[in-house]
Motif scaffolding. Structure first.
Motif, mmCIF file in Angstrom:
data_model
loop_
_atom_site.group_PDB
_atom_site.id
_atom_site.type_symbol
_atom_site.label_atom_id
_atom_site.label_comp_id
_atom_site.label_asym_id
_atom_site.label_seq_id
_atom_site.Cartn_x
_atom_site.Cartn_y
_atom_site.Cartn_z
ATOM 1 N N ARG A 1 45.175 50.711 13.714
ATOM 2 C CA ARG A 1 46.212 51.735 13.748
ATOM 3 C C ARG A 1 45.584 53.226 13.775
ATOM 4 O O ARG A 1 44.661 53.286 13.045
ATOM 5 C CB ARG A 1 46.874 51.545 12.431
ATOM 6 N N LEU A 2 45.991 53.734 14.718
ATOM 7 C CA LEU A 2 45.775 55.304 14.788
ATOM 8 C C LEU A 2 46.792 56.030 14.304
ATOM 9 O O LEU A 2 47.690 55.827 14.890
ATOM 10 C CB LEU A 2 45.409 55.651 16.231
ATOM 11 N N ILE A 3 46.572 56.744 13.199
ATOM 12 C CA ILE A 3 47.590 57.236 12.420
ATOM 13 C C ILE A 3 47.811 58.765 12.455
ATOM 14 O O ILE A 3 46.545 59.390 12.173
ATOM 15 C CB ILE A 3 47.721 57.131 10.880
ATOM 16 N N LEU A 4 48.744 59.505 12.923
ATOM 17 C CA LEU A 4 48.737 60.869 13.191
ATOM 18 C C LEU A 4 49.314 61.797 12.129
ATOM 19 O O LEU A 4 50.549 60.948 11.662
ATOM 20 C CB LEU A 4 49.391 61.213 14.607
ATOM 21 N N ASP A 5 49.299 62.935 12.091
ATOM 22 C CA ASP A 5 49.835 63.501 10.906
ATOM 23 C C ASP A 5 51.341 64.092 11.097
ATOM 24 O O ASP A 5 52.213 64.433 10.771
ATOM 25 C CB ASP A 5 49.243 64.927 10.467
ATOM 26 N N THR A 6 51.725 63.658 12.447
ATOM 27 C CA THR A 6 53.066 64.020 12.962
ATOM 28 C C THR A 6 54.060 62.794 12.426
ATOM 29 O O THR A 6 55.311 63.015 12.504
ATOM 30 C CB THR A 6 53.076 64.119 14.526
ATOM 31 N N GLY A 7 53.593 61.689 12.140
ATOM 32 C CA GLY A 7 54.363 60.741 11.649
ATOM 33 C C GLY A 7 53.936 59.364 12.681
ATOM 34 O O GLY A 7 54.624 58.390 12.452
ATOM 35 N N ALA A 8 53.711 59.681 13.843
ATOM 36 C CA ALA A 8 53.462 58.751 14.964
ATOM 37 C C ALA A 8 52.171 58.071 14.778
ATOM 38 O O ALA A 8 51.340 58.579 14.062
ATOM 39 C CB ALA A 8 53.494 59.618 16.208
ATOM 40 N N THR A 9 52.420 56.693 15.066
ATOM 41 C CA THR A 9 51.131 55.767 14.690
ATOM 42 C C THR A 9 51.251 54.890 16.116
ATOM 43 O O THR A 9 52.107 54.551 16.765
ATOM 44 C CB THR A 9 51.608 54.711 13.521
ATOM 45 N N LYS B 1 48.250 43.882 22.973
ATOM 46 C CA LYS B 1 49.376 44.500 22.860
ATOM 47 C C LYS B 1 49.371 45.949 22.004
ATOM 48 O O LYS B 1 48.532 45.979 21.126
ATOM 49 C CB LYS B 1 50.391 43.649 21.879
ATOM 50 N N PHE B 2 50.003 46.871 22.593
ATOM 51 C CA PHE B 2 50.008 48.132 21.985
ATOM 52 C C PHE B 2 51.055 48.600 21.896
ATOM 53 O O PHE B 2 52.157 48.435 22.639
ATOM 54 C CB PHE B 2 48.822 49.009 23.008
ATOM 55 N N TYR B 3 51.391 49.359 20.804
ATOM 56 C CA TYR B 3 52.659 50.094 20.655
ATOM 57 C C TYR B 3 52.663 51.278 19.607
ATOM 58 O O TYR B 3 51.885 51.457 19.072
ATOM 59 C CB TYR B 3 53.597 49.051 19.944
ATOM 60 N N SER B 4 53.687 52.031 19.854
ATOM 61 C CA SER B 4 53.740 53.355 19.365
ATOM 62 C C SER B 4 54.906 53.352 18.424
ATOM 63 O O SER B 4 56.108 52.775 18.743
ATOM 64 C CB SER B 4 53.689 54.488 19.994
ATOM 65 N N THR B 5 54.848 53.815 17.066
ATOM 66 C CA THR B 5 55.989 54.029 16.188
ATOM 67 C C THR B 5 56.196 55.338 15.514
ATOM 68 O O THR B 5 55.031 56.211 15.384
ATOM 69 C CB THR B 5 56.001 52.897 15.196
ATOM 70 N N GLY C 1 61.728 55.953 16.525
ATOM 71 C CA GLY C 1 61.650 54.662 17.064
ATOM 72 C C GLY C 1 60.320 53.957 17.232
ATOM 73 O O GLY C 1 59.156 54.572 16.964
ATOM 74 N N ALA C 2 60.477 52.946 18.108
ATOM 75 C CA ALA C 2 59.039 52.263 18.664
ATOM 76 C C ALA C 2 59.132 51.681 19.966
ATOM 77 O O ALA C 2 60.113 51.516 20.596
ATOM 78 C CB ALA C 2 58.752 50.885 17.702
ATOM 79 N N TYR C 3 57.865 51.842 20.731
ATOM 80 C CA TYR C 3 57.625 51.394 22.020
ATOM 81 C C TYR C 3 56.549 50.288 22.123
ATOM 82 O O TYR C 3 55.423 50.494 21.812
ATOM 83 C CB TYR C 3 57.631 52.596 22.694
ATOM 84 N N TRP D 1 52.006 43.410 33.213
ATOM 85 C CA TRP D 1 52.484 44.225 32.135
ATOM 86 C C TRP D 1 53.766 43.973 32.126
ATOM 87 O O TRP D 1 54.780 43.864 32.596
ATOM 88 C CB TRP D 1 52.271 45.604 32.795
ATOM 89 N N MET D 2 54.145 43.797 30.463
ATOM 90 C CA MET D 2 55.216 43.376 29.948
ATOM 91 C C MET D 2 55.755 44.118 28.978
ATOM 92 O O MET D 2 54.954 44.820 28.024
ATOM 93 C CB MET D 2 55.088 42.053 29.237
ATOM 94 N N GLU D 3 57.177 44.489 28.888
ATOM 95 C CA GLU D 3 57.806 45.100 27.762
ATOM 96 C C GLU D 3 57.642 44.086 26.711
ATOM 97 O O GLU D 3 57.880 42.959 26.950
ATOM 98 C CB GLU D 3 59.228 45.509 28.123
ATOM 99 N N ALA D 4 57.292 44.548 25.577
ATOM 100 C CA ALA D 4 56.982 43.620 24.470
ATOM 101 C C ALA D 4 57.452 43.492 22.957
ATOM 102 O O ALA D 4 57.171 42.956 22.229
ATOM 103 C CB ALA D 4 55.335 43.758 24.375
ATOM 104 N N ASN D 5 58.694 44.191 23.194
ATOM 105 C CA ASN D 5 59.614 44.269 22.037
ATOM 106 C C ASN D 5 60.129 42.620 21.556
ATOM 107 O O ASN D 5 60.048 42.049 20.468
ATOM 108 C CB ASN D 5 60.656 45.276 21.897
#
Length: 304
Positions: A41-49, A64-68, A73-75, A91-95
């Motif tokens: 996990r790469l955690i930013l001070d903006t709240g994004a990960t 698999k990579f995803y942002s939250t 929300g999450a992608y 390349w797949m959408e992966a939710n």
């Protein structure tokens, strides 16, 4: 590269097939024919990960990579590669991919550990993941009754209507007497109490993959005869249920678990979700998409 949408993933990966894939993936891990790379996990001070996890399985590898973000929300995305040439294949959408394969892993663990005649399932939590967990458990056990509780009465009644379940007034009412208990919450603190759980119960705890969050009380984790995890390395980084209980003597990786049930024992599957599960599921989705090329030709031509 072939592009596959969330709807494609849902249609090409039915639950029963996904459970079989999880069995194959964990058997391959046991043989040394698959590789898993734990989540980072790469955690930013903006709240994004940014989260990433990877693995290899048979002729494929992928990530698999995803942002939250707690507000926005999450992608989720997954990329599949050819293991021999490193060529990108899809390349797949992966939710949906994550939802289905996590449910399937729980179904596989349930098939190994739960009472073969289990008829009652208790569900704590009514979110996105709970539905596929119930679907998977129903696929491997003769479930007659599903009892559900969550903090929101509206959500638990909606879940009950959609999943042919009974909405209960308390977590204790849902859990007591159930042969299988599923926890699928975002709770920071335990949602079960130790004295609710009778010998012979199998617990599938999949809501927490953060070191500071847990669904199970420490005394229950320590009382279990066996706690299966999909990855021990990953569990030691993010399984709050185990880290906060400081209990590891009874923990074993799912790849090393044999089918067994003892009425005198409590068993737990602490599900985290691992990269090799995504690769196994993604490989089947890709192969099925190749078998119906006409379905994807126009879309991928447009993307090029």
């Amino acid at each position: 590269m072939l592009f596959l949408s969330e709807e494609d993933v849902r249609e090409l990966l039915p639950m029963r097939d996904a459970i079989g894939l999880m069995r194959g993936a964990f058997e391959a891990l046991a043989r040394g024919d698959a590789i898993n790379q734990s989540r980072r996990r790469l955690i930013l001070d903006t709240g994004a990960t940014l989260h990433s996890m990877a693995g290899s399985y048979l002729n494929y590898f992928g990530t698999k990579f995803y942002s939250t973000h707690p507000k926005y929300g999450a992608y989720f995305y997954f990329v599949l590669y050819d293991a021999q040439t490193a060529q990108p294949l899809a390349w797949m959408e992966a939710n949906r991919l994550g939802q289905i394969r996590t449910g399937a892993a729980g179904g596989y663990a349930t098939d190994l550990l739960a009472n073969p005649e289990a008829e009652t399932l208790a569900v704590i939590g009514t979110g996105f993941q709970a539905r596929t967990q119930v679907e998977a458990i129903r696929a491997v056990r003769p479930i007659q009754t599903v009892r559900v509780w969550s903090r929101s009465e509206e959500k638990r009644r909606k879940f009950a209507d959609e999943c042919s379940a009974q909405a209960m007034d308390s977590a204790a009412d849902a859990v007591r007497g159930a042969q299988i208990v599923l926890t699928a919450t975002s709770s920071q603190e335990p949602v079960l109490e130790d004295d609710w759980i009778a010998p012979g119960t199998m617990i599938n705890a999949m809501g927490s993959n953060v070191a500071t969050r847990r669904e199970l009380p420490g005394e229950l984790v320590r009382r279990a005869a066996l706690v299966a995890v999909d990855s021990l390395e990953q569990a030691k980084m993010e399984a709050g249920d185990l880290l906060l209980a400081d209990s590891w003597a009874n923990v074993v990786e799912l790849k090393d678990v044999k089918r067994h049930f003892q009425p005198s024992q409590i068993t737990i599957f602490k599900s985290l979700g691992i990269g090799v599960e995504d690769v196994a599921a993604g490989s089947l989705i890709y192969e099925r998409a190749l078998a119906t090329p006409e379905r994807f030709a126009d879309r991928n031509r447009a993307r090029r």
